[in-house]
Design an enzyme around this catalytic site. Sequence first.
Site, PDB file in Angstrom:
ATOM      1  N   HIS A 178      50.150  36.882  47.473  1.00  0.00           N
ATOM      2  CA  HIS A 178      51.599  37.123  47.552  1.00  0.00           C
ATOM      3  C   HIS A 178      52.395  35.833  47.347  1.00  0.00           C
ATOM      4  O   HIS A 178      53.561  35.893  46.978  1.00  0.00           O
ATOM      5  CB  HIS A 178      51.978  37.706  48.911  1.00  0.00           C
TER       6      HIS A 178
ATOM      7  N   GLU B 186      47.220  38.495  51.061  1.00  0.00           N
ATOM      8  CA  GLU B 186      48.393  37.760  51.575  1.00  0.00           C
ATOM      9  C   GLU B 186      48.516  36.407  50.869  1.00  0.00           C
ATOM     10  O   GLU B 186      49.618  35.952  50.592  1.00  0.00           O
ATOM     11  CB  GLU B 186      48.314  37.575  53.099  1.00  0.00           C
TER      12      GLU B 186
ATOM     13  N   ASN C 299      54.185  35.780  55.216  1.00  0.00           N
ATOM     14  CA  ASN C 299      55.237  34.779  55.434  1.00  0.00           C
ATOM     15  C   ASN C 299      54.887  33.451  54.775  1.00  0.00           C
ATOM     16  O   ASN C 299      53.765  32.987  54.864  1.00  0.00           O
ATOM     17  CB  ASN C 299      55.415  34.530  56.931  1.00  0.00           C
TER      18      ASN C 299
ATOM     19  N   GLU D 163      59.387  41.550  57.679  1.00  0.00           N
ATOM     20  CA  GLU D 163      59.463  42.480  56.561  1.00  0.00           C
ATOM     21  C   GLU D 163      59.453  43.902  57.101  1.00  0.00           C
ATOM     22  O   GLU D 163      58.644  44.190  57.980  1.00  0.00           O
ATOM     23  CB  GLU D 163      58.272  42.300  55.606  1.00  0.00           C
TER      24      GLU D 163
ATOM     25  N   GLY E 291      48.605  45.335  58.866  1.00  0.00           N
ATOM     26  CA  GLY E 291      47.368  44.568  58.746  1.00  0.00           C
ATOM     27  C   GLY E 291      47.633  43.075  58.754  1.00  0.00           C
ATOM     28  O   GLY E 291      46.994  42.322  59.484  1.00  0.00           O
ATOM     29  N   ALA E 292      48.586  42.659  57.927  1.00  0.00           N
ATOM     30  CA  ALA E 292      48.868  41.230  57.825  1.00  0.00           C
ATOM     31  C   ALA E 292      50.163  41.027  57.059  1.00  0.00           C
ATOM     32  O   ALA E 292      50.628  41.928  56.366  1.00  0.00           O
ATOM     33  CB  ALA E 292      47.733  40.521  57.101  1.00  0.00           C
ATOM     34  N   MET E 293      50.712  39.818  57.172  1.00  0.00           N
ATOM     35  CA  MET E 293      52.016  39.543  56.564  1.00  0.00           C
ATOM     36  C   MET E 293      52.028  38.166  55.914  1.00  0.00           C
ATOM     37  O   MET E 293      51.611  37.176  56.518  1.00  0.00           O
ATOM     38  CB  MET E 293      53.095  39.658  57.657  1.00  0.00           C
TER      39      MET E 293
ATOM     40  N   GLU F 275      53.815  44.656  45.864  1.00  0.00           N
ATOM     41  CA  GLU F 275      52.648  45.232  46.552  1.00  0.00           C
ATOM     42  C   GLU F 275      51.632  45.813  45.568  1.00  0.00           C
ATOM     43  O   GLU F 275      50.431  45.575  45.688  1.00  0.00           O
ATOM     44  CB  GLU F 275      53.079  46.267  47.595  1.00  0.00           C
TER      45      GLU F 275
HETATM   46  N1  BES Z   1      53.828  42.695  53.075  1.00  0.00           N
HETATM   47  C1  BES Z   1      52.796  43.460  53.657  1.00  0.00           C
HETATM   48  C2  BES Z   1      52.949  43.601  55.134  1.00  0.00           C
HETATM   49  C3  BES Z   1      53.993  44.585  55.566  1.00  0.00           C
HETATM   50  C4  BES Z   1      53.789  45.900  55.379  1.00  0.00           C
HETATM   51  C5  BES Z   1      55.130  44.203  56.188  1.00  0.00           C
HETATM   52  C6  BES Z   1      54.740  46.808  55.831  1.00  0.00           C
HETATM   53  C7  BES Z   1      56.064  45.102  56.610  1.00  0.00           C
HETATM   54  C8  BES Z   1      55.866  46.421  56.458  1.00  0.00           C
HETATM   55  C9  BES Z   1      51.428  42.844  53.407  1.00  0.00           C
HETATM   56  O1  BES Z   1      51.348  42.053  52.283  1.00  0.00           O
HETATM   57  C10 BES Z   1      50.494  43.983  53.198  1.00  0.00           C
HETATM   58  O2  BES Z   1      50.586  44.646  52.210  1.00  0.00           O
HETATM   59  N2  BES Z   1      49.608  44.211  54.155  1.00  0.00           N
HETATM   60  C11 BES Z   1      48.708  45.317  54.152  1.00  0.00           C
HETATM   61  C12 BES Z   1      47.308  44.879  53.886  1.00  0.00           C
HETATM   62  C13 BES Z   1      47.016  44.712  52.436  1.00  0.00           C
HETATM   63  C14 BES Z   1      45.636  44.172  52.203  1.00  0.00           C
HETATM   64  C15 BES Z   1      47.173  45.975  51.632  1.00  0.00           C
HETATM   65  C16 BES Z   1      48.800  45.940  55.519  1.00  0.00           C
HETATM   66  O3  BES Z   1      49.343  45.318  56.407  1.00  0.00           O
HETATM   67  O4  BES Z   1      48.322  47.051  55.672  1.00  0.00           O
HETATM   68 ZN    ZN Z   2      51.168  43.097  50.480  1.00  0.00          ZN
END
Ligand code: BES
Ligand code: ZN
Length: 867
Positions: free
Chosen positions: A302, A299, A266, A122, A262-264, A321
């Site tokens: 999602h 996650e 998938n 992503e 932070g995390a993804m 988001e």
């Molecule tokens: N889908 C995002 C991860 C992401 C962010 C992928 C930017 C590619 C580019 C994931 O669901 C997300 O929002 N992660 C946050 C943490 C969340 C608890 C707000 C992150 O990675 O900061």
């Molecule tokens: Zn997210």
Amino acid sequence: MQEHQTIYFKDYTPSPYTVDTCLLEFIIEESSTRVENIMEIRRQNCDAKELRLDGEMFDLELIWVDDVLLDETMVRLEKNAIYIPLDRDYARIRVINRIYPDENTALEGLYRSGGIWCTQNEPEGFRRITYFIDRPDVMTKFTTKIIANREKCPVLLSNGNLRGTAILENGKHLALWEDPIPKPSYLFALVAGDLGSISDTYTTMSGKNIDLAIYCDHGNEDKCHHAMRSLKKSMEWDEYTYGREYDLEVYNIVAVDSFNMGAMENKGLNIFNSHYVLANEETATDNDFMGIESVIAHEYFHNWTGNRITCRNWFELTLKEGLTVFRDQCFSADMNSPLTQRLDDVRALRERQFVEDAGPTAHPIKPDHYMEINNFYTATVYEKGAEVIRMMHTVLGTERFRRAMDLYFDTFDGEAVGTEEFLWAMQSESVIDLSQFKRWYSQERTPTLNISSEYSQDSLELVLRIVQKIPKNTQNQEQLPYTLPLKIALLSESGEEFDLITSDCILLHGNTLWITDEVSEVRFSAISSAPKLSLNRHFSAPVIIECETIDYPFLMAHDSDGFVRYEAANRFGIETLEAMMAGSEVSERYIESYGALLRDTSMDPMFKSQVLEFPSITTLMQRQEMIDVPSIVNAQEKLKQILAQRYFSEFKHTIETLYAPSNTDIDGLSIANRALKNRLLGILMSLGDVSISRLCESHYYEALSMSDRLSALELLENYAPELAQGALADFYTRYSNQTLVMNKYFAVRASSRREGTLERVIALQEDFAYDVKVPNLVRSLIGSFARNPVAFYDESGEGFAFVADKVIEIDAFNPQIASGLVGAFKNYGRLSIPQKAQMGGALEQIKNHPNLSNNVYEIVSKILEVS
Ligand code: BES
Ligand code: ZN
């Protein structure tokens, strides 16, 4: 000069072709990976004659269309795409290409983190793996075969369910994964390597058994249990709250050390920054534990809001988001304390999102253009996006909101949609018209509500006059007023709420004004005495409230709405500090009100630690026309000293009562007691009193929880440098082989307000534990420095120059991390003349650097434009 292209929402058109199925085979070898990709293409627009596939950063070996091997004369090859003439409704395309995960320093696509092969796709990373129609409205059934060395890669994971494994010759083996649920390519994931794991099972509400596993480096398995518990809680919560259960046979989470975000989420294979998975009492702070719980939940959530229903294009990012942040905030509120959670969320919103919205990179939660989509994973899209959902939740009420969500899920499951579809579902269940509410999606900046009141003793009426002040947007255009829910109370002297009776305005749930006009005059009847105003309760709308007739001490002591109570303390703190900065003495009323909170034994300790917090440097900087960090820090320190002197024995006594050095439990009360104790210790430390410094030092060495130890270390670093030396050395030796703890070490040193921080940060870059290629370490050392107002805004200007150098250096290999750092320059427009010249030089140096990424270019040019 390179070209930096802008993409517009208005130019969106559905994809002319789609990919129904995609069969991937990865042969992972030490120096490169061979990818074979077989796609069933279907034409969606019969006028289409040419198929465009995105692809970059790999070597194409062979490509076939329906068994015809293509040569260069039959296709058009560009740097980032291939164009194939295709005038038919169905075709099978087969691609063989080679990728180089070890050389992938941008950490997008397939890369290696500490020996582990992993992916991050992503928003647009999949095109670095193979040719594809890499956009979220193309939803595909993926099947993945992974072949790798058995010893190097005993673990082979991808999305969906495991369909088979086999042992091959030459020490290799394979795994076949099939994901039955169509998904966009950004949700594709692959992991291969030698990993440890813990596993568990979960039975869904309909009785299906799901295998859960969390993978990590060998030796860290015992740090995964909190994450596993959090996952199971999340699964249960989504069933209970939204009636949504998990849809595959397995749910895997993998923790890796090098990760841009932070995390993804998938599908069925979440990949996490190890910071959001690994924790135990010795290595993680209370905040780390809470952060893990909420990111695991985010996650997981999602899966319904993002994966099963995804975004039609990246302008719609807040659809998944903002909504998922709202869901994870509600989850954390239910798991812990709703009030604590709300205060933390509001604080984060105002410190990050309000600041962004007031500055040069402001944008609507649904932007209408971008240069680099990676720059739009912002506090605005996320946190303001969540507030916009929350307002709808407030307007509809829990039950109707749930029905609207059911409608949303039932109507759009399996589709890629936009915020319009979400709003349609909300409107279907709402008695309130939401058409004007949509402006929250398209306008920028934070509105201010100016509220004044007039009470008449004769008619027993109170008139509230509410004026929306709507700032112009970044293009300097006028913007329109919003509709918003404003929860209020009118309180009697004894703190009781008057019933709200009015015919001038829609009143939701008996306590929330539905504001629709730029100017509203709302007359309340049967108010038997002049009431105290309690406004924007629970922070019902993400606005700034301006009101001159607020009785802070009264609200601090009496309001039953915890948010308003907190807000009163915070605003009173801001006004007191600003008065001090303007040369006044500290108001006695403030000192007394603060003391009353301190002595209030009925208050929950976590809430108490939150209301006793001082307004942050960021908050005060935000309000300055010309940034002056030293004046803020001086006022803050002086106020701390005054309070510490006045209430010395109360502080000391409470600290002693709360201090429980051997308690490492993470139940609510233990966490709260530590938070309050450390808050108070921080105020006492401002005195520079040797006995207090010694006390702090003993907390550092004695306390077994990382929260206590780290907070003592920070205080020593800032207030007792002579004792900090030893504690820092001790900390380093204890944890030098634990990279997650070393992040904390670097952050403490780079956040130090002591003189000489820049020199120490420069030296720490050579530290054995530091590695500029690991994003967490960059964020800890360089990021913390850039967010350290004292060091960054140092009058020498060297802070600016240093961060500019780092941006340029890092941009060359990881543009996402580099553009995260450039945000530090966002206050360019509000500096003194000499500082502005210094920062301008730093910004120009970045902007003029050849081969700058889109990511950094977009942000730097916005900063330079407005100023
Ligand atoms: N889908 C995002 C991860 C992401 C962010 C992928 C930017 C590619 C580019 C994931 O669901 C997300 O929002 N992660 C946050 C943490 C969340 C608890 C707000 C992150 O990675 O900061
Ligand atoms: Zn997210």
